[in-house]
Design a protein around this motif. Structure first.
Motif: not given
Ligand SMILES: Cc1cc2nc3c(=O)[nH]c(=O)nc-3n(C[C@H](O)[C@H](O)[C@H](O)COP(=O)(O)OP(=O)(O)OC[C@H]3O[C@@H](n4cnc5c(N)ncnc54)[C@H](O)[C@@H]3O)c2cc1C
Length: 514
Positions: A478-480, A445-446, A289-291
């Motif tokens: 992931g992307d963060s 996603r936030f 999950s995103t940060r």
């Protein structure tokens, strides 16, 4: 307490490409993992969904890192490591730009052809063009000549250093540098610098001055070396095949499994709780999950970690990086005859350079059925178009206001696509419109964000965090995490995360990868 899942080494929250590469790598090393995905299909922004005989890509459709050679083809490698393979269709052109001042150019797979076209438009910058893209190639060659699967693990780094010392030193030099600084060193023409901006923006959602040089080196060279290769059957095939590999190795994935809390004991992660109250325990927890969603940063009150336990370093990260805008996206099924077979698959439209970073400033269009006709029923094509849009434009609207706004964006996008594909509106067979609210809800996603972007100009990739967190046994992927957005980038993050966990569990292969 662990009776419900015996011998579980790791729980992975989320089946985005970062989560799946972590899970598949750990499974390949012999670990028992469980992937918990809140949605009904794997892949997150790199998945595909089906409607009325059409297969649509959720987000990503221009795939880097999917070639056969070198070390940077991480998607190919991740599949191979779990005995899977994805047929691909080579795309002869990465992208066609439609820019202000009648400036149109396509980026051919063949490097010389692209450089020649660009030089034709900017003959006075012949040397600058060569030097900028030549520097990108140097960065890529460093990356591609060594099996760099972890930067966090010093003993592994040393092994890589002894194998390829010059490449390591070369790479270290570019870590704190941004592409815009390199471009400005070699290029003076303002229009050409704007072109380098959109070259970066189309995958980093930032102009060149804020885009790390390492990522630019990778993207601007891989498209000519490994090439852009589309997975047969849709981008979601990559995720589906990783899942097959994971399951064949005895690990598992559960869908509709929404993790609402990461359980801690004595400040260590020990498991997770699902929205139905079920608790699952494991030695290690990985959040894909995103940060912002993991730690509840930026007033995002529903983090997976209870407020009192959120490390200070995470708040600091959220001061350095902010969420990029989300998108309004349009998925269309259309009559085949309105699209010329020779049209390129990917297009970008910018009408005004000043609007580049603004709402609706850039329009992305992809027609993957030009490469793979199986994505649409006979006589049809699919189109995926999207444009940046922020969640603040969409929150706090009444139902009617929301629907009216959606319709306005739909008309806007159809008008823009019609510049490339005339007679579009009367030939639409199927349509789906997603707003930032849709992306927030279905991708978890936030703010529905594409990913983190720097709050201000930073030193390249240096401030981007790795996978380890300040909470023991909790990792992020992931992307963060380093090195940011894009399927191949999050695949790197997955490899690095699995390597770090593998070192802890003592299951890593001593040998460097071939
Ligand atoms: C419109 C768009 C176009 C793009 N185009 C490209 C492109 O052409 N090429 C490219 O390389 N990249 C592209 N990207 C970027 C790329 O898709 C992303 O950077 C990448 O897929 C992000 O992967 P990730 O592993 O970080 O996770 P995500 O894709 O965000 O997946 C995370 C997963 O975790 C699940 N999850 C989250 N929270 C929970 C929870 N609490 N419990 C259970 N599950 C949870 C989510 O449901 C999701 O499935 C695009 C992105 C978008 C949005």
């Amino acid at each position: 307490m662990k009776s419900n899942k015996k011998n579980l080494d790791a729980i992975i929250i989320g089946s985005g490409m970062g989560g799946l590469v972590t899970a598949s790598q750990l499974a390949a090393k012999g670990a028992q993992v469980l992937v918990l995905e809140k949605y009904i299909i794997p892949g997150g922004s790199g998945g595909s969904f089906k409607r009325k005989g059409y297969t649509f890509d959720v987000g990503a459709s221009m795939i880097f890192g999917f070639g056969e050679k070198g070390y940077t083809n991480l998607l190919t490698r991740a599949l191979k490591d779990v005995n899977e393979y994805c047929d691909t269709i080579p795309d002869p052109v990465q992208l066609e730009y439609h820019l202000p001042n009648n400036f149109s150019i396509s980026v051919d797979r063949e490097y010389d052809k692209f450089i020649e076209k660009l030089t034709e438009r900017f003959p006075h910058e012949k040397e600058g063009i060569k030097k900028f893209y030549g520097t990108c190639e140097k960065v890529f060659n460093c990356l591609d000549s060594m099996p760099l699967l972890s930067i966090e693990d010093i003993s592994y780094l040393l092994k890589v250093f002894f194998k390829a010392p010059l490449s390591c030193l070369g790479l270290a030099r570019w870590l704190p540098v941004n592409a815009g600084d390199v471009a400005r060193k070699f290029i003076k023409d303002q229009e050409l610098l704007k072109f380098i901006d959109i070259e970066c923006f189309c995958w980093s959602v930032m102009p060149a001055i804020k885009t790390p040089m390492i990522n630019a080196g990778m993207v601007f060279t891989d498209r000519h070396v490994g090439g852009i290769n589309y997975p047969k059957g849709g981008v979601g095939k990559i995720a589906e095949k990783l899942v097959s590999g994971i399951e064949r190795l005895g690990s598992k994935i559960r869908y509709r499994a929404n993790v609402t809390e990461i359980l801690l004991e004595k400040k260590k992660a020990i498991g997770v709780m699902l929205s139905n109250g079920e608790k699952i325990y494991a030695d290690i927890v990985v959040s894909n999950s995103t940060r912002w969603d993991t730690f509840g940063l930026n007033q995002n009150k529903k983090g997976l970690i209870k407020n009192d336990y959120v490390p200070k370093s995470e708040y600091k990260w959220s001061e350095t990086y902010k969420p990029s805008p989300s998108f309004v996206s349009l998925h269309l099924g259309v009559s085949k005859e309105i699209i010329d077979d020779k049209l390129n698959c990917h297009h970008i439209i910018v009408d005004d350079w000043e609007e580049l970073e603004n709402e609706k400033g850039v329009i992305f269009i992809s027609i993957p059925s030009l490469l793979d006709s199986s994505l649409a029923p006979d006589g049809k094509h699919i189109i995926h178009a999207f444009t940046p849009s922020s969640i603040c434009q969409w929150d706090d609207l009444s139902r009617d206001e929301y629907l009216i706004k959606k319709q306005k964006y739909y008309s806007f996008l159809v008008r823009k696509i019609s510049k490339i594909i005339p007679n579009l509106e009367e030939n639409i067979d199927h349509k789906e419109i997603g707003t930032p609210r849709t992306h927030r809800k279905f991708l978890g996603r936030f703010e529905g964000s594409y990913g983190p972007i720097p709050n201000k100009k930073l030193l390249g990739l240096l401030p981007m965090p790795f996978n380890t967190t300040k909470i023991e046994n909790l990792y992020c992927v992931g992307d963060s995490c380093f090195p940011g957005q894009g399927l191949n980038a999050v695949a790197f993050s997955g490899y690095a995360c699995a390597h770090k966990i593998g070192a802890k569990l003592n299951i890593n292969n001593f040998k460097l990868p071939d």
